[in-house]
Design an enzyme around this catalytic site. Structure first.
Site, PDB file in Angstrom:
ATOM      1  N   ASP A  11       0.835  -1.204   0.000  1.00 18.20           N
ATOM      2  CA  ASP A  11       0.000   0.000   0.000  1.00 18.20           C
ATOM      3  C   ASP A  11       0.874   1.260   0.000  1.00 18.20           C
ATOM      4  OD1 ASP A  11      -2.345   1.403  -0.026  1.00 18.20           O
ATOM      5  OD2 ASP A  11      -2.801   1.123   2.100  1.00 18.20           O
ATOM      6  N   ASN A  13       1.585   3.287  -2.986  1.00 24.24           N
ATOM      7  CA  ASN A  13       2.249   3.673  -4.236  1.00 24.24           C
ATOM      8  C   ASN A  13       1.808   5.041  -4.734  1.00 24.24           C
ATOM      9  OD1 ASN A  13       3.644   1.228  -4.365  1.00 24.24           O
ATOM     10  ND2 ASN A  13       2.061   0.229  -5.583  1.00 24.24           N
ATOM     11  N   SER A  56      -6.807  -6.091  -6.552  1.00 28.70           N
ATOM     12  CA  SER A  56      -7.983  -6.664  -5.900  1.00 28.70           C
ATOM     13  C   SER A  56      -9.212  -6.563  -6.801  1.00 28.70           C
ATOM     14  CB  SER A  56      -8.265  -5.939  -4.580  1.00 28.70           C
ATOM     15  OG  SER A  56      -8.833  -4.664  -4.827  1.00 28.70           O
ATOM     16  N   ASN A  59     -10.275  -3.074  -7.112  1.00 35.98           N
ATOM     17  CA  ASN A  59      -9.446  -2.118  -7.850  1.00 35.98           C
ATOM     18  C   ASN A  59      -9.988  -1.772  -9.231  1.00 35.98           C
ATOM     19  OD1 ASN A  59      -6.253  -3.323  -6.527  1.00 35.98           O
ATOM     20  ND2 ASN A  59      -7.598  -1.686  -5.792  1.00 35.98           N
ATOM     21  N   ARG A  62     -11.016   1.858  -9.983  1.00 33.08           N
ATOM     22  CA  ARG A  62     -10.051   2.928 -10.261  1.00 33.08           C
ATOM     23  C   ARG A  62     -10.206   3.419 -11.703  1.00 33.08           C
ATOM     24  NH1 ARG A  62      -4.371   1.394  -7.177  1.00 33.08           N
ATOM     25  NH2 ARG A  62      -5.287   1.142  -5.102  1.00 33.08           N
ATOM     26  N   ARG A 179      -5.856  -2.320   8.191  1.00 33.87           N
ATOM     27  CA  ARG A 179      -6.995  -3.174   7.856  1.00 33.87           C
ATOM     28  C   ARG A 179      -6.520  -4.246   6.882  1.00 33.87           C
ATOM     29  NH1 ARG A 179      -8.029   1.920   5.635  1.00 33.87           N
ATOM     30  NH2 ARG A 179      -7.765   2.012   3.362  1.00 33.87           N
ATOM     31  N   GLU A 192       0.111 -13.668  12.002  1.00 31.88           N
ATOM     32  CA  GLU A 192       0.542 -12.482  12.733  1.00 31.88           C
ATOM     33  C   GLU A 192       0.487 -11.286  11.782  1.00 31.88           C
ATOM     34  OE1 GLU A 192       1.376 -12.372  16.009  1.00 31.88           O
ATOM     35  OE2 GLU A 192       0.821 -14.493  16.118  1.00 31.88           O
TER      36      GLU A 192
END
Length: 225
Positions: A11, A13, A56, A59, A62, A179, A192
């Site tokens: 995330d 860019n 995704s 996306n 966009r 998120r 994790e």
């Protein structure tokens, strides 16, 4: 703790580019080059799987020009790097609904998978046209279409996009957002999570090692004591 699989939400860019007065597409280009470096770093550490959240299902919202550039960039860079990755033992794999991508892109993705399928040093997995909820729904539908009446968790895994890939041990998200964004929802139930404010194009080997060191300090109990 043995670290086998790292998943990354790349995330920042666009924000990286805007901060420098550059077009967003330059941020995506720098981000793609960074992903290549991460594969190298992971291979040095004997991490077997690295999954990148590349594009995704959301996306598609966009601007059309940005979406088209992302696909052309993907094909261009993979075409340039394919020989090197084959020589270095990188297996390229895709998770997502590849068949719904532009035909040229989908065909090239399958070509990359085929040409690298015997490599096993490290699996570089691109989550492309991917959504976690979509994967779960697709898995149930495939099971139903094959006459399955009832599933347990082990059986359900067999219908996921890449059922042989182990669940991520560690999920890294850059840019300060905290998120999951519909990423590997089934697979990361006990992963994790590591969040950093560093924008993806600025992510360094030191940042990568810092995330791993943080992971190694944790205790994974999987609901036990």
């Amino acid at each position: 703790m043995k670290l086998t699989h790292v998943a990354i939400i790349m995330d920042g860019n666009g924000r990286w580019a805007q901060k420098r007065g550059l077009p967003r597409i330059e941020g995506h280009r720098r981000g793609a080059l960074k992903a290549e470096k991460v594969v190298e770093w992971a291979a040095e550490l004997s991490i077997k799987y690295v999954t990148f959240y590349t594009f995704s299902t959301e996306n598609w919202k966009r601007p059309r020009e940005e979406v088209e550039y992302l696909f052309s960039l993907l094909v261009k860079l993979l075409r340039q790097k394919l020989k090197k990755m084959i020589e270095e033992g990188v297996r390229i794999r895709f998770a997502g609904v590849i068949e719904e991508l532009p035909k040229e892109v989908a065909n090239f993705c399958r070509e990359c998978e085929e040409k690298t399928r015997h490599n096993d040093k490290i699996h570089a997995i691109l989550a492309l046209n991917y959504g976690g909820r979509r994967e779960i729904v697709d898995a149930f539908n495939k099971a139903i279409e094959n006459g399955v009446k009832r599933l347990d968790e082990t059986q359900f895994r067999n219908w996921l996009y890449l059922p042989d890939v182990p669940d991520p041990d560690l999920v890294i998200r850059t840019s300060g957002e905290m998120r999951i964004s519909n990423f590997l929802l089934w697979q990361i139930a006990y992963s994790e999570l590591y969040f950093t404010k560093v924008l993806w194009p600025d992510f360094t080997k030191q940042d990568f090692l810092r995330a791993i060191e943080d992971y190694e300090r944790r205790q994974r109990r999987f609901g036990g004591l």
